[in-house]
Scaffold this active site. Structure first.
Site, PDB file in Angstrom:
ATOM      1  N   ASP A   1      -8.649  -9.152   4.092  1.00  0.00           N
ATOM      2  CA  ASP A   1      -8.663  -8.372   5.111  1.00  0.00           C
ATOM      3  C   ASP A   1      -9.161  -8.533   6.416  1.00  0.00           C
ATOM      4  OD1 ASP A   1      -7.768  -5.942   6.375  1.00  0.00           O
ATOM      5  OD2 ASP A   1      -7.854  -4.688   4.894  1.00  0.00           O
TER       6      ASP A   1
ATOM      7  N   GLU B   1     -13.233  -2.740  11.947  1.00  0.00           N
ATOM      8  CA  GLU B   1     -12.997  -1.632  10.383  1.00  0.00           C
ATOM      9  C   GLU B   1     -13.785  -2.395   9.914  1.00  0.00           C
ATOM     10  OE1 GLU B   1      -9.166  -2.191   8.439  1.00  0.00           O
ATOM     11  OE2 GLU B   1     -10.615  -1.198   7.186  1.00  0.00           O
TER      12      GLU B   1
ATOM     13  N   ARG C   1       5.467  -7.774   8.300  1.00  0.00           N
ATOM     14  CA  ARG C   1       4.118  -8.535   8.158  1.00  0.00           C
ATOM     15  C   ARG C   1       4.206  -8.505   6.351  1.00  0.00           C
ATOM     16  NH1 ARG C   1       0.424  -3.937   8.403  1.00  0.00           N
ATOM     17  NH2 ARG C   1      -1.229  -5.084   9.185  1.00  0.00           N
TER      18      ARG C   1
ATOM     19  N   GLU D   1       0.718  -1.132   0.128  1.00  0.00           N
ATOM     20  CA  GLU D   1      -0.064  -0.433   0.010  1.00  0.00           C
ATOM     21  C   GLU D   1       0.723   1.071  -0.101  1.00  0.00           C
ATOM     22  OE1 GLU D   1      -4.283  -1.229   1.729  1.00  0.00           O
ATOM     23  OE2 GLU D   1      -2.853  -0.799   3.503  1.00  0.00           O
TER      24      GLU D   1
HETATM   25  O1  GCW Z   1      -6.662  -3.219   7.078  1.00  0.00           O
HETATM   26  C1  GCW Z   1      -6.170  -1.962   5.556  1.00  0.00           C
HETATM   27  C2  GCW Z   1      -7.072  -1.347   6.307  1.00  0.00           C
HETATM   28  C3  GCW Z   1      -5.585  -0.237   6.455  1.00  0.00           C
HETATM   29  C4  GCW Z   1      -4.341  -0.593   7.310  1.00  0.00           C
HETATM   30  C5  GCW Z   1      -4.055  -1.974   6.059  1.00  0.00           C
HETATM   31  C6  GCW Z   1      -2.825  -2.343   7.009  1.00  0.00           C
HETATM   32  C7  GCW Z   1      -2.935   0.696   8.719  1.00  0.00           C
HETATM   33  O2  GCW Z   1      -7.508  -0.789   5.368  1.00  0.00           O
HETATM   34  O3  GCW Z   1      -5.793   0.894   7.356  1.00  0.00           O
HETATM   35  O4  GCW Z   1      -3.355   0.226   7.020  1.00  0.00           O
HETATM   36  O5  GCW Z   1      -5.150  -2.872   6.627  1.00  0.00           O
HETATM   37  O6  GCW Z   1      -3.067  -3.359   7.446  1.00  0.00           O
HETATM   38  O7  GCW Z   1      -1.404  -2.430   6.906  1.00  0.00           O
END
Ligand code: GCW
Length: 756
Positions: free
Chosen positions: A409, A437, A368, A335
């Site tokens: 996610d 989230e 990660r 990202e």
């Molecule tokens: O869950 C997603 C989220 C992001 C997050 C990313 C991650 C911290 O929408 O906000 O960033 O994963 O886990 O790195």
């Protein structure tokens, strides 16, 4: 043609599952009456609470006989030695026993000549030797033993551990026992943490905002004096220690290099100082490009000598500030975050370079595996396994690969991440998300214990049957490490903010609690953990505990049903991940769009991840691979995650896909109505302030569950051609632009206009 209403035509099918459907209630602000007004309470209700005390309320035990029996045993406490942790143990004993029993204990360092007592001692100490316990408890580490002894006609309760922090954990276990009600008769305990590093990950930014945080601003006030917030930090540490959490990552994985500059390190050190007595070590996130940003180096190439030197010196500096610094958590090449791939290196090159800087100081790297490249690919969920599986065995010993519970996610439900069975030589940190989230954020009541339990209990089959995620994370199959390092870890993305109640709603506290308890012992049942939490947080009345436990245990399946049943995933509207948006399409990357995940068309619904589709199913071990690949055998809960299924296809339930889908959405909404009614029935047993907050949130949740159902079924009906009429039309739902505030997401357009 007049289309029948879903709730009418579905009535028959719904009734198969149980027909005690409550009358639908009005959303707040609507003019329709809710249930009949509750009669005025005959008894005084408990005084209002603001939730600050969490589960550490220690209200006086109601049962006189039990309280007296416990008092006889616990009024005299023996604990010798001086240290900040032992002081913390004493303070907690005074507070807890003073609250639960009505009188604080007398704490001395010697066993008085007579009388019953509570004795706390380190394994191997002279105090325990005098009681004939020499040699008992060796190997407990931070675990503890509780034993009852009879000596010279007196009853002693002995709590022992090898470490001081273990004595604090033993004390909290004793308080739990008292809160639970069975009394001390026959109490004995032996408990050792099954995972060594149990961390919270705060996604907190230096400007005070919290990514995916719904409980206010960050509790780490970087621009203010730590002393101003020391009480709050101490209470945070007490809460963490009470459930066994022993580390906290202060900063967001979307990292800012500035966090590693002297000004912030000084601050982190001051925070660490407050947390230390409670056994909570501080970690920070490291932005991979920090050598460029902080030292002006031309690159952050992990093989460049100047970069290696930068990190070695930076780490040495951090340890001067924080001698017990835990280490770094790193999000790299994901990202938009920088990483070793920017220089043609791989994840192991990057992680090992940092690990070598940390190793001399005893620190670890949590690297990660949530990688999500800017270019997309055949199937987003495959990427982590494709990048990391080939690197198994190539990481240094003080590196953990941190893997989210699922490959996508943090959805209401997804299968386990294939890397959890795909890196047998590498210590893995299981990353769970405590902040909701994708599960209704602050307002929806969703107890995550069952989700965590489902993940931990799932068999990966990595080393044959019985290779559950819990066993993998506990290191059961890891080859022994050469250097005796800690090799087991679990992390929870925190839901804590500076709201007075810490988590934005009373019930979100339960998820912090459940994470800690299951991190300590993944074998605990989510149901038992809920019961513990309820008794300590609300009321010990057994009927109350049973009713709230039922409601909590229903809640996770309910959110799956009303958001994304049958293995659907990522149907949230753009950006905020709050309300429904199955129609989201046309964003720059295909995998940012909901349509990418549901693949609805005239023929059916779902993402084909079998060999003929994206092939993601091949990342699992047999027999999971075959199970998931077979549309007839895959658990219905995951069907559409792995298969594209025809609308009229008959499922294992005997219903067609469309009918099953409709039934589950309806069931989800109905369960929330039941939860709401169940809560309303408990009104008189709970203080007005907390009762009201939960009641309002449940009303929001009920209305929004209907919103989800109407949006998803209304939208899918345009493909399936099946009749569906929701309470609102699709066009109206598509035009909603809410929530406006992502930190406290509210959609009065959906639930009415009462202020919250
Ligand atoms: O869950 C997603 C989220 C992001 C997050 C990313 C991650 C911290 O929408 O906000 O960033 O994963 O886990 O790195």
């Amino acid at each position: 043609m007049v289309r029948p209403r879903l709730d009418l035509w579905l009535g028959l099918a719904v009734c198969v599952l149980g027909c005690d459907q409550p009358a639908p209630k009005a959303a707040p602000g609507s003019s329709a009456p809710a249930s009949a007004p509750a009669p005025e309470p005959p008894l005084a209700r408990p005084p209002d609470e603001d939730g600050y005390e969490l589960w550490l309320r220690y209200r006086k035990l109601e049962d006189d006989a039990q309280r007296q029996a416990a008092s006889a045993q616990l009024t005299t406490v023996v604990l010798s030695g001086a240290s900040p942790t032992l002081d913390a143990v004493r303070a907690e004993l005074r507070r807890a026993l003073g609250g639960l029993l009505g009188t604080p204990p007398r704490i001395g360092s010697e066993l008085p000549a007579e009388g019953d007592a509570l004795v706390l001692g380190r394994v191997g100490s002279p105090e325990l030797a005098r009681l004939g316990l020499a040699g008992v408890g060796v190997g407990l580490g931070d675990g503890y033993l509780a034993r009852r002894l009879e000596r010279d006609g007196r009853k002693l309760l002995v709590l022992m551990s090898e470490t001081e922090i273990g004595l604090l954990y033993a004390s909290f276990a004793l308080f739990r026992r008292l809160e639970q009600g069975p009394g001390l008769e026959g109490y004995s305990a032996e408990s050792k943490p099954r995972i060594e590093l149990r961390l919270l990950n705060h996604w907190d930014n230096l400007d005070g905002s919290v990514e995916r945080g719904y409980a206010g601003r960050s509790i780490w006030k970087w621009d203010e004096d730590v002393a101003l917030h020391a009480k709050r930090y101490r209470d945070y540490a007490r809460a963490c220690a009470s459930i066994g959490i022993n580390g906290t990552v202060l900063t967001n994985v979307n990292a800012n290099a500035t966090a590693l500059s002297a000004r912030y390190l000084e601050k982190a050190a001051a925070i660490a100082q407050v947390l230390r007595p409670y056994g909570v070590r501080v970690y920070l996130t490291a932005r991979f490009s920090a050598p460029v940003e902080l030292a002006g180096l031309p690159s952050a190439d992990p093989k460049a000598p100047a970069v290696v030197t930068f990190w070695r010196e930076k780490v040495a500096e951090i340890y001067r500030y924080i001698p017990d610094f835990g280490g770094f958590v790193v999000k790299a090449n994901s990202e938009g975050q920088p990483g070793p791939q920017d220089y043609g290196r791989n994840h192991a090159d990057g992680a090992n370079m940092l690990a070598r800087a940390l190793a001399p100081h005893g620190g670890t790297v949590m690297w990660r595996a949530f990688v999500y490249s800017p270019t997309g690919g055949i199937d987003r969920i495959r990427q982590a396994y494709d990048e990391f599986h080939p690197l198994d065995g190539r990481f240094d010993e003080n590196v953990f690969v941190q893997v989210k519970n699922g490959p996508l996610d943090f959805q209401p439900r997804e299968p386990i991440h294939p890397l959890l069975g795909g890196m047998p030589k590498t210590p893995l940190t299981l990353e769970l998300q405590i902040t909701k989230e994708y599960l209704g954020q602050d307002t929806h009541l969703v107890y995550l214990g069952p989700l965590f339990e489902e993940v931990l209990d799932q068999d990966t089959f990595a080393s044959g049957p019985g290779s559950t995620v819990a066993r993998v994370v506990e290191g059961a199959f890891l080859p022994p490490g050469a250097r005796g390092l800690k090799r087991t870890a679990i992390a929870g993305v925190a839901n804590v903010g500076d709201d007075r109640d810490w988590t934005g709603s009373p019930f979100n506290q339960a998820n912090w609690y459940a994470f800690g308890r299951l991190a300590w012992d993944p074998g605990l049942s989510a149901a038992d953990v809920a019961a513990e939490w309820i008794a300590a947080t609300w009321s010990r009345d057994p009927d109350f505990v049973r009713s709230v436990q039922k409601l909590m245990l229903q809640s996770r399946e309910a959110v799956v049903d009303y958001m994304t049943p049958l293995g659907l995933a990522h149907q949230m509207a753009e950006g905020h991940h709050y309300g429904p948006g199955p129609w989201v399409d046309g964003l720059a990357r295909p995998d940012w769009n909901s349509v990418y995940y549901h693949r609805a068309d005239r023929s059916g619904l779902g993402f084909d991840r079998t060999k003929s589709g994206s092939g993601a199913v091949l990342q699992y071990h047999p027999p999971l691979r075959e199970l998931y690949a077979d549309p007839a055998r895959v658990p219905l809960e995951l069907l559409l995650f792995f298969h594209h299924v025809g609308w009229d296809q008959e499922l294992a339930s005997g219903r067609t896909l469309w009918d099953e889908l409709a039934l589950r959405y309806e069931r989800g909404v109905r369960t929330v109505s039941e939860m709401r009614s169940a809560w309303d029935r408990l009104e008189l047993q709970v203080d007005r302030a907390r009762f009201g907050r939960v009641a309002e949130f449940l009303a929001i949740q009920e209305a929004e569950a209907g919103w989800w159902r109407d949006a998803l079924l209304g939208y899918f009906a345009t493909f399936s051609g099946k009749p569906f009429t929701g309470s609102r039309g699709l066009e109206e739902l598509r035009s909603l632009r809410c929530p406006k505030d992502r930190d406290k997401p509210r959609c009065p357009e959906v639930y009415g206009d009462r202020p919250h």
